[in-house]
Design a protein around this motif. Structure first.
Motif, PDB file in Angstrom:
ATOM      1  N   VAL A 157     -43.877  73.623  12.920  1.00 19.03           N
ATOM      2  CA  VAL A 157     -44.369  72.439  12.209  1.00 19.03           C
ATOM      3  C   VAL A 157     -44.799  72.908  10.828  1.00 19.03           C
ATOM      4  CG1 VAL A 157     -46.107  70.613  12.168  1.00 19.03           C
ATOM      5  CG2 VAL A 157     -45.090  71.322  14.344  1.00 19.03           C
ATOM      6  N   TYR A 158     -44.119  72.424   9.796  1.00 14.38           N
ATOM      7  CA  TYR A 158     -44.219  73.071   8.489  1.00 14.38           C
ATOM      8  C   TYR A 158     -45.136  72.375   7.494  1.00 14.38           C
ATOM      9  CZ  TYR A 158     -40.231  75.381  10.564  1.00 14.38           C
ATOM     10  OH  TYR A 158     -39.419  76.073  11.430  1.00 14.38           O
ATOM     11  N   ASN A 159     -45.596  71.164   7.796  1.00 13.29           N
ATOM     12  CA  ASN A 159     -46.499  70.482   6.873  1.00 13.29           C
ATOM     13  C   ASN A 159     -47.256  69.393   7.625  1.00 13.29           C
ATOM     14  OD1 ASN A 159     -44.855  67.941   6.729  1.00 13.29           O
ATOM     15  ND2 ASN A 159     -43.374  69.323   5.757  1.00 13.29           N
ATOM     16  N   ILE A 160     -48.243  68.809   6.962  1.00 15.11           N
ATOM     17  CA  ILE A 160     -49.126  67.859   7.635  1.00 15.11           C
ATOM     18  C   ILE A 160     -48.391  66.584   8.027  1.00 15.11           C
ATOM     19  CG2 ILE A 160     -49.943  66.797   5.486  1.00 15.11           C
ATOM     20  CD1 ILE A 160     -51.977  67.450   8.732  1.00 15.11           C
ATOM     21  N   ARG A 161     -47.391  66.181   7.247  1.00 13.29           N
ATOM     22  CA  ARG A 161     -46.660  64.965   7.597  1.00 13.29           C
ATOM     23  C   ARG A 161     -45.864  65.163   8.891  1.00 13.29           C
ATOM     24  NH1 ARG A 161     -48.091  60.251   5.884  1.00 13.29           N
ATOM     25  NH2 ARG A 161     -46.011  59.431   5.469  1.00 13.29           N
ATOM     26  N   GLN A 162     -45.301  66.341   9.064  1.00 14.66           N
ATOM     27  CA  GLN A 162     -44.604  66.606  10.319  1.00 14.66           C
ATOM     28  C   GLN A 162     -45.593  66.690  11.476  1.00 14.66           C
ATOM     29  OE1 GLN A 162     -42.244  70.183  10.510  1.00 14.66           O
ATOM     30  NE2 GLN A 162     -41.322  69.624  12.463  1.00 14.66           N
ATOM     31  N   THR A 196     -47.629  64.211  16.465  1.00 18.38           N
ATOM     32  CA  THR A 196     -48.823  63.809  17.216  1.00 18.38           C
ATOM     33  C   THR A 196     -48.765  62.365  17.688  1.00 18.38           C
ATOM     34  OG1 THR A 196     -50.180  65.383  15.975  1.00 18.38           O
ATOM     35  CG2 THR A 196     -51.336  63.593  17.109  1.00 18.38           C
ATOM     36  N   TRP A 197     -48.323  61.468  16.819  1.00 18.51           N
ATOM     37  CA  TRP A 197     -48.368  60.034  17.133  1.00 18.51           C
ATOM     38  C   TRP A 197     -46.972  59.486  17.406  1.00 18.51           C
ATOM     39  CZ3 TRP A 197     -53.176  59.823  17.988  1.00 18.51           C
ATOM     40  CH2 TRP A 197     -54.101  60.436  17.154  1.00 18.51           C
ATOM     41  N   PRO A 198     -46.800  58.689  18.451  1.00 12.55           N
ATOM     42  CA  PRO A 198     -47.824  58.069  19.302  1.00 12.55           C
ATOM     43  C   PRO A 198     -48.168  58.830  20.583  1.00 12.55           C
ATOM     44  CG  PRO A 198     -45.726  57.059  19.758  1.00 12.55           C
ATOM     45  CD  PRO A 198     -45.469  58.084  18.668  1.00 12.55           C
ATOM     46  N   ARG A 199     -47.629  60.041  20.770  1.00 12.77           N
ATOM     47  CA  ARG A 199     -47.893  60.728  22.039  1.00 12.77           C
ATOM     48  C   ARG A 199     -49.371  61.036  22.234  1.00 12.77           C
ATOM     49  NH1 ARG A 199     -43.269  65.332  22.057  1.00 12.77           N
ATOM     50  NH2 ARG A 199     -44.172  65.635  19.969  1.00 12.77           N
ATOM     51  N   GLY A 200     -50.108  61.214  21.132  1.00 16.74           N
ATOM     52  CA  GLY A 200     -51.544  61.426  21.254  1.00 16.74           C
ATOM     53  C   GLY A 200     -52.245  60.263  21.934  1.00 16.74           C
ATOM     54  N   PHE A 201     -51.762  59.036  21.679  1.00 15.11           N
ATOM     55  CA  PHE A 201     -52.329  57.866  22.360  1.00 15.11           C
ATOM     56  C   PHE A 201     -52.106  57.966  23.871  1.00 15.11           C
ATOM     57  CE2 PHE A 201     -50.933  55.521  18.287  1.00 15.11           C
ATOM     58  CZ  PHE A 201     -52.130  55.802  17.644  1.00 15.11           C
ATOM     59  N   ASP A 240     -49.296  52.259   9.772  1.00 14.26           N
ATOM     60  CA  ASP A 240     -48.555  51.871   8.566  1.00 14.26           C
ATOM     61  C   ASP A 240     -49.512  51.605   7.406  1.00 14.26           C
ATOM     62  OD1 ASP A 240     -46.039  52.071   9.740  1.00 14.26           O
ATOM     63  OD2 ASP A 240     -45.988  49.960  10.347  1.00 14.26           O
ATOM     64  N   VAL A 241     -50.589  50.879   7.683  1.00 19.32           N
ATOM     65  CA  VAL A 241     -51.575  50.580   6.636  1.00 19.32           C
ATOM     66  C   VAL A 241     -52.206  51.868   6.120  1.00 19.32           C
ATOM     67  CG1 VAL A 241     -53.798  49.478   6.167  1.00 19.32           C
ATOM     68  CG2 VAL A 241     -52.047  48.248   7.467  1.00 19.32           C
ATOM     69  N   ALA A 242     -52.490  52.791   7.038  1.00 19.77           N
ATOM     70  CA  ALA A 242     -53.116  54.063   6.662  1.00 19.77           C
ATOM     71  C   ALA A 242     -52.121  55.058   6.070  1.00 19.77           C
ATOM     72  CB  ALA A 242     -53.788  54.686   7.881  1.00 19.77           C
ATOM     73  N   GLU A 243     -50.834  54.699   6.067  1.00 18.43           N
ATOM     74  CA  GLU A 243     -49.759  55.572   5.596  1.00 18.43           C
ATOM     75  C   GLU A 243     -49.746  56.902   6.358  1.00 18.43           C
ATOM     76  OE1 GLU A 243     -50.502  55.502   1.278  1.00 18.43           O
ATOM     77  OE2 GLU A 243     -48.736  54.182   1.139  1.00 18.43           O
ATOM     78  N   THR A 244     -50.014  56.795   7.651  1.00 22.46           N
ATOM     79  CA  THR A 244     -49.937  57.943   8.547  1.00 22.46           C
ATOM     80  C   THR A 244     -48.559  57.952   9.200  1.00 22.46           C
ATOM     81  OG1 THR A 244     -52.312  57.883   8.997  1.00 22.46           O
ATOM     82  CG2 THR A 244     -50.919  59.017  10.609  1.00 22.46           C
ATOM     83  N   LYS A 245     -47.922  59.074   9.192  1.00 20.57           N
ATOM     84  CA  LYS A 245     -46.568  59.165   9.739  1.00 20.57           C
ATOM     85  C   LYS A 245     -46.616  59.220  11.262  1.00 20.57           C
ATOM     86  CE  LYS A 245     -42.190  61.450   8.699  1.00 20.57           C
ATOM     87  NZ  LYS A 245     -41.531  62.528   7.915  1.00 20.57           N
ATOM     88  N   TYR A 246     -45.649  58.581  11.896  1.00 19.05           N
ATOM     89  CA  TYR A 246     -45.540  58.624  13.358  1.00 19.05           C
ATOM     90  C   TYR A 246     -44.069  58.549  13.741  1.00 19.05           C
ATOM     91  CZ  TYR A 246     -45.115  53.525  12.827  1.00 19.05           C
ATOM     92  OH  TYR A 246     -44.723  52.259  12.445  1.00 19.05           O
ATOM     93  N   ALA A 247     -43.781  58.914  14.964  1.00 25.36           N
ATOM     94  CA  ALA A 247     -42.397  58.936  15.436  1.00 25.36           C
ATOM     95  C   ALA A 247     -42.002  57.564  15.974  1.00 25.36           C
ATOM     96  CB  ALA A 247     -42.228  59.977  16.531  1.00 25.36           C
ATOM     97  N   PRO A 248     -40.889  56.993  15.487  1.00 21.76           N
ATOM     98  CA  PRO A 248     -40.387  55.732  16.032  1.00 21.76           C
ATOM     99  C   PRO A 248     -39.389  55.942  17.166  1.00 21.76           C
ATOM    100  CG  PRO A 248     -39.131  56.295  14.090  1.00 21.76           C
ATOM    101  CD  PRO A 248     -40.128  57.420  14.302  1.00 21.76           C
ATOM    102  N   SER A 249     -39.334  57.149  17.698  1.00 23.33           N
ATOM    103  CA  SER A 249     -38.280  57.523  18.644  1.00 23.33           C
ATOM    104  C   SER A 249     -38.311  56.737  19.942  1.00 23.33           C
ATOM    105  CB  SER A 249     -38.365  59.022  18.948  1.00 23.33           C
ATOM    106  OG  SER A 249     -39.684  59.407  19.260  1.00 23.33           O
ATOM    107  N   VAL A 250     -39.438  56.111  20.268  1.00 16.99           N
ATOM    108  CA  VAL A 250     -39.501  55.315  21.489  1.00 16.99           C
ATOM    109  C   VAL A 250     -38.512  54.153  21.439  1.00 16.99           C
ATOM    110  CG1 VAL A 250     -41.344  53.783  20.679  1.00 16.99           C
ATOM    111  CG2 VAL A 250     -41.117  54.266  23.133  1.00 16.99           C
ATOM    112  N   TYR A 251     -38.098  53.759  20.240  1.00 20.53           N
ATOM    113  CA  TYR A 251     -37.125  52.675  20.091  1.00 20.53           C
ATOM    114  C   TYR A 251     -35.676  53.175  20.105  1.00 20.53           C
ATOM    115  CZ  TYR A 251     -41.191  50.000  18.430  1.00 20.53           C
ATOM    116  OH  TYR A 251     -42.416  49.381  18.316  1.00 20.53           O
TER     117      TYR A 251
END
Length: 219
Positions: A78-83, A88-93, A123-134
């Motif tokens: 994992v090479y940067n904070i965006r990755q 982490t999200w949404p699996r952290g949930f 999205d509002v917080a501009e936090t990146k997350y994985a859309p892979s569940v779709y």
């Protein structure tokens, strides 16, 4: 701390040792959460629905020895904070709810409906997350006459999948997936996108037929 699997944590708890469960098969957030064609390759995968199955207290163990559960995001790949956010999200949930909620109150459909509300907040917080569940999930096997047979599925209900074999980009006016597919003899790529109603919701998946042939094994 039981990292390797539920097995070793279970054995430790049965020997009256206190354990924090963090098994690879449910709680390693550095694992891929989508198809390898969409993410940097890691040696294993962990989809959101699988993470949600995590139960830190095995049925045949005295729960007083299970002190809790933990998710791990090892960062050697994992090479940067965006990755890191993406991994982490949404699996952290899913891990949080699995640790905090009674097993009998967990419900995948209810959880995912709430997760989609969190997507709006991220999205509002501009936090990146994985859309892979779709994303569509590709499964392959050989027919009796050794042809490639492709089955598509999704992690969540209520999605339609549209596809093409001609290298054009499908939308909801293309063929809708209903039964397993045998690719045309000259096909090079299977493109698939998921919709909810009239709106695209998943990523455009570009799956090389050559990759599916490899997964299916020898002809």
């Amino acid at each position: 701390m039981s990292w390797r699997s539920m097995k070793y944590g279970t054995e430790a708890a049965k020997a009256n040792h206190e354990v924090v469960m963090s098994p690879t098969q449910y709680a390693y957030l550095d694992y891929m959460q989508a198809d390898v064609i969409t993410e940097p390759k890691v040696y294993a995968s962990l989809r959101l629905s699988k993470a949600y199955e995590f139960d830190p207290v095995p049925e045949d163990v005295n729960p007083i020895y299970i002190k809790g559960g933990q998710a791990n995001l090892w960062t050697e790949q994992v090479y940067n904070i965006r990755q890191a956010e993406y991994m982490t999200w949404p699996r952290g949930f899913a891990i949080a709810e699995s640790v905090w909620s009674p097993k009998e109150k967990k419900n995948w459909a209810n959880f995912f409906a709430r997760t989609e509300q969190h997507f709006k907040r991220l999205d509002v917080a501009e936090t990146k997350y994985a859309p892979s569940v779709y994303d569509p999930i590709f499964s392959v096997k050989r027919t009796a006459d050794r042809q490639l047979l492709i089955t598509l599925s999704t992690e969540v209900d209520g999605l339609d999948m549209y596809y093409s074999f001609d290298n054009s980009f499908p939308d909801r006016f293309y063929p809708k997936y209903t039964t397993p597919l045998v690719p045309p003899i000259d096909a090079k790529v299977l493109k698939v996108i998921t919709y909810r109603g009239k709106n695209p919701i998943g990523r455009m998946m570009n799956m090389p037929i050559e990759e599916l042939e490899k997964r299916a094994g020898k002809r």
